[in-house]
Design a protein around this motif. Structure first.
Motif, PDB file in Angstrom:
ATOM      1  N   GLU A  20       0.834  -1.209   0.000  1.00 43.00           N
ATOM      2  CA  GLU A  20       0.000   0.000   0.000  1.00 43.00           C
ATOM      3  C   GLU A  20       0.868   1.259   0.000  1.00 43.00           C
ATOM      4  N   VAL A  24       0.999   4.400  -2.811  1.00 45.79           N
ATOM      5  CA  VAL A  24       0.901   5.823  -2.472  1.00 45.79           C
ATOM      6  C   VAL A  24       2.085   6.590  -3.070  1.00 45.79           C
ATOM      7  N   SER A  62      -4.106   2.513   0.676  1.00 43.56           N
ATOM      8  CA  SER A  62      -3.626   3.624  -0.158  1.00 43.56           C
ATOM      9  C   SER A  62      -4.693   4.697  -0.321  1.00 43.56           C
TER      10      SER A  62
END
Length: 156
Positions: A20, A24, A62
């Motif tokens: 995640e 990002v 995210s």
């Protein structure tokens, strides 16, 4: 029952969080999602987690995180991450949370405008409740079952 700090469950959780975070950082494409400054040093900020405001797995998804500049980026500044974590820029924090509502609403295939409340955290809470009601987890997240809490014998 105490949870182990080692074992397959912990390793799987760590892999998912790293995945995640990578999403990002890739989404940011080298620019702080707060101020837009291009930098090689970005940190992943939890926009609605860490204080048990929103539970996992959504808190680390995210959708509810942002890539932000930090004190290591600038010589004389705390950066956007420090500013929102220390409560020094509530307007920026709320803007980032509104953006996270848009991302999460897209995941749930709902209209984000229905969740844009004066306090964006209320909208995020509403979306998490909706996700829970629908049995939806963040993309890429695999629910852990009760066998993941049991330690496996060594050598297996």
């Amino acid at each position: 029952m105490s949870l182990s700090t080692t074992g397959p469950r912990v390793r799987r959780w760590g892999r998912w969080r790293r995945q995640e975070h990578a999403v990002v950082i890739e989404r940011a494409n080298g620019a702080c999602e707060g101020c837009g400054a291009h930098t090689d040093v970005l940190e992943v900020a939890h926009l609605a987690g860490r204080g048990n405001v929103i539970s996992e797995p959504w808190a680390s998804s995210s959708s509810l995180c942002a890539a932000l500049c930090c004190a290591r980026t600038w010589v004389c500044s705390i950066g956007c991450h420090g500013a929102i974590d220390q409560g020094k820029d509530d307007a920026l924090r709320d803007l980032l949370r509104q953006r996270s509502i848009t991302r999460m609403a897209k995941c749930l295939d709902v209209e984000p405008g229905a969740y844009m409340f004066p306090n964006p955290l209320d909208g995020i809470r509403g979306l998490v409740r909706l996700a829970d009601e629908r049995g939806v987890t963040p993309p890429g997240y695999v629910r852990l079952d009760s066998t993941d809490y049991q330690e496996q014998p060594h050598g297996h």
